[in-house]
Design an enzyme around this catalytic site. Sequence first.
Site, mmCIF file in Angstrom:
data_model
loop_
_atom_site.group_PDB
_atom_site.id
_atom_site.type_symbol
_atom_site.label_atom_id
_atom_site.label_comp_id
_atom_site.label_asym_id
_atom_site.label_seq_id
_atom_site.Cartn_x
_atom_site.Cartn_y
_atom_site.Cartn_z
ATOM 1 N N HIS A 125 34.648 50.287 77.872
ATOM 2 C CA HIS A 125 33.262 50.013 78.247
ATOM 3 C C HIS A 125 32.511 51.338 78.371
ATOM 4 O O HIS A 125 33.057 52.317 78.896
ATOM 5 C CB HIS A 125 33.203 49.248 79.567
ATOM 6 C CG HIS A 125 33.494 47.791 79.399
ATOM 7 N ND1 HIS A 125 34.647 47.338 78.838
ATOM 8 C CD2 HIS A 125 32.765 46.690 79.707
ATOM 9 C CE1 HIS A 125 34.639 46.011 78.809
ATOM 10 N NE2 HIS A 125 33.498 45.592 79.335
ATOM 11 N N LYS A 570 24.840 40.535 88.322
ATOM 12 C CA LYS A 570 23.524 40.719 87.700
ATOM 13 C C LYS A 570 22.711 39.433 87.781
ATOM 14 O O LYS A 570 21.486 39.452 87.941
ATOM 15 C CB LYS A 570 23.725 41.152 86.250
ATOM 16 C CG LYS A 570 22.458 41.282 85.428
ATOM 17 C CD LYS A 570 22.799 41.923 84.089
ATOM 18 C CE LYS A 570 21.654 41.769 83.103
ATOM 19 N NZ LYS A 570 21.783 40.607 82.242
#
Length: 910
Positions: A125, A570
């Site tokens: 990532h 999120k």
Amino acid sequence: MQPLDHAKAEQDFHFLLTCFQRMLRDIGAISVAAALPWLYEGTNQSAVAVRELAQAFGIAFQLLNIAEENAAVQQRRMTDRDPSLPPESGRWRDALLKLQRAGFTADEIAAALPEIRVEPVLTAHPTEAKRTTVLDHYRELYLLLVRRESQRWSPAEQAEIETDIIALLERLWRTGNIFLSKPDVASEVRNVLHYLVNVFPDVLPVLDNQLRYAWQMSGFDPTLLTERWPTLTFGSWVGGDRDGHPLVTAEITAQTLHELRLQALRLLRRRIRQAVRHLSISDLLVPTPPGLAEQIRRMTNALGMRGVQAVARNPNEPWRQALHLMLARLPIDDAPAEAARLVDEPGRYRSADELLHDLQEFAQYLQEVGCGRLVDAEIRPLMQLVQTFGFHLATLDIRQNSQFHDRALAQLLTVAGLPTDDLLGGDPERRRVLLEREIVSPRPFAHPDTPLDPEAAAVVGCYRVLASHIARYGTSGLGPLIISMTRDVTDVLVVYLLAREAGLAYATPEGLVCRLPVVPLFETIEDLEHSPQILADILDHPVTRRSLRAQSQNGELVQQVMIGYSDSNKDGGILASQWALQRAQRAMSEVGAARGVRIRFFHGRGGTISRGAGPTNRFIAMLPPGSLNGDLRLTEQGEVIAQKYANRLTAAYNLELLLAGTTTHTLLHRRHPPLPHPLEPVMEWLAQQARAAYRDLIEREGFITFFRQATPIDVIEQSRIGSRPARRTGQATLADLRAIPWVFSWNQSRFYLPGWYGVGSALQALRDTDPAVWEELCAAQWNWPFLSYLLANVSTSLLTAHRPTMHAYASLVEDEALRRDFLTLIDAEFERTGAALEAIFGMPLDRRWPQLAETLARRQIGLAPLHQQQIELLRQWRAQRAVDDPAAETTLIDLLLLVNAIAAGLRTTG
């Protein structure tokens, strides 16, 4: 957890910083040396160019990180040397003590150890902001600092170490510190291989010793540990994760699998050769056991002339002969290092299990002749290496988005002359009927040579690579097929059909069977809420049942389920996310248990609290009963890999926490399953309140404008720190923005908003509406692991946030009314959250978490001028871009250097 020795950390940091300053002065960078704010008060940075300032501060922060890491290692050594000191929380001594107090005997603990399995999965990532070259330099610097710890060096030798450190610091100063172009996937594979080949193999003996030491310190019989050890393996996403990553092609996956296998065999070849050198036992001194002679004869015959040549190398040394035969059986040629190639020919090992069997037999004969110590020193480490890394180093997971799969299957239907309306039209019943009809059909959609459209070609091409790999080597090096954004059971059925097309699923008289596990990934809060029913539908499907039986080991049916910490945060904020994950795991565990299937949870945690990070021992302790079952699989992402595993003893410590924590809480949950906490309905209410407050903020008109102007998100989107794009599809929406740049940008501007926003509103509402329950909640922080973990993480986020810096970044928002409105909301929630936490703890946050407060204060000294520079350059860069000024590219490089330096100071990106 033992307190960090801040005096030691400060002493080492001062020494390293003095060396750095001396180097800068020696090379004529006087103004840069004078700008470092930790050594003197009132330093002036205005005379230093931004690029030099960012480089110098970035290095200084890494020196601080190294000093703190070394202080922590030395503190652990001190604790290990003194049995009178209390054990550090989460390590083996602490784990065994807790189990003893809970009534477990040494025999019971030893019997359970082989059932424990831990599998960290390394991902690429895009959160590692440092180049591999730079990481290598810092590893070397850390080792020099550790070397300096020894008291045996003479003054001249100490001076030599200091000279080496200064030279290394000059290397760092003259090395580019950021990615000027995005790394390719091959570079990311090489980075992961570094840990798998050069770090983790050397950590295994340390882990071994840590458990042995703690066992003996607990007064347990050491013989109980014979052949009883927890299992540690590794996974990887690098070269397999293609969700929103078009550069990960079938060819890349094939190359990655090949490289993993080649490096695993090179590692084993190197370690067996080492054992050959050490085991110089002569049959003139030690009689050869008949069993060993028979093993040598059997392997020699299997290898033919190559076997005869291997035996001829060491006359009168049968132990070396046997090991040479094992070397000859490895499916790799004899070429040196980088020139080595994989080979498949008669007599070679087909699997790592065959090598392990030969080593076990060899060890038995060594025991027979009284060489048990040599077994422990030479052969047992080899067996551990084979058990951990096999012939594949790490299993490679394959991940893709459900919508990408849909497009791929629609293209195959079109090739077959079939309509796609039922698949993509939005009617769930018609979609299910279509898929069920195709599942029982034996025919493929396309001839193997038929050209396919992009999505179909990508998925089928990848799956054919996997099918080919299985045909040659079996499934041991392959992880699951992970479906991002799993919406319902039909997303799994789509993958079954795609697998059938590529030969990855096969027909049986009972029906279709998939060779690899298919894993749903639940990421948003809505997906997590629906996950129990979706999982029930998946497990009830006949293809799943048949596939689980075919994939089972020892008759146990195991369904892996991945849960995402990033997108749920999120989506709804930290409190709602953590509670949704808690509830979903418990409910899915019950769904599996009702069907005789153990659910193996795969925790998709990121490197920051807003993406699921947190203290390892607290994280494991708060997992719901029934969800652990002695089996922990979790991601280690981006910069976390270097922070946790770059150095051997730190790597051993972090892996020990995973192994010891999994053992402790698995056994405790089995013996005393915790009952649902009486405040769970309250937490459900709090989660709803927190989510409502969080959504109210991010859904307000103008929020996207505020976010994009008050944070450096536009710079982060231009960064080159990972091969993967910042957005899944390229759409300029909050939904399409990945969680990593979302969190990264809030962190850089010191809002840390996803890690605390909404919590204060929820807690304040509870305190106002039900004071009695509020008091119960305050008391529960000591006996409810979930609440303890949540409060600790929110406190960390709030302490790391910095209001003056937030306001400074908010000054970049052009619309004054918009800026004022959102700052008013954020400031009020910040105040509410801090006040609520301090009321729960009964003290200010910096007193409740003094270590963190002290560390942050030391870092803020250098962060303050960097934030100021970044804000000024952001304003300049945005103005340049607005008029297409060519100077914008130069300014962007300066900004990227500042992003890198601030990330080093905060010890986190996204």
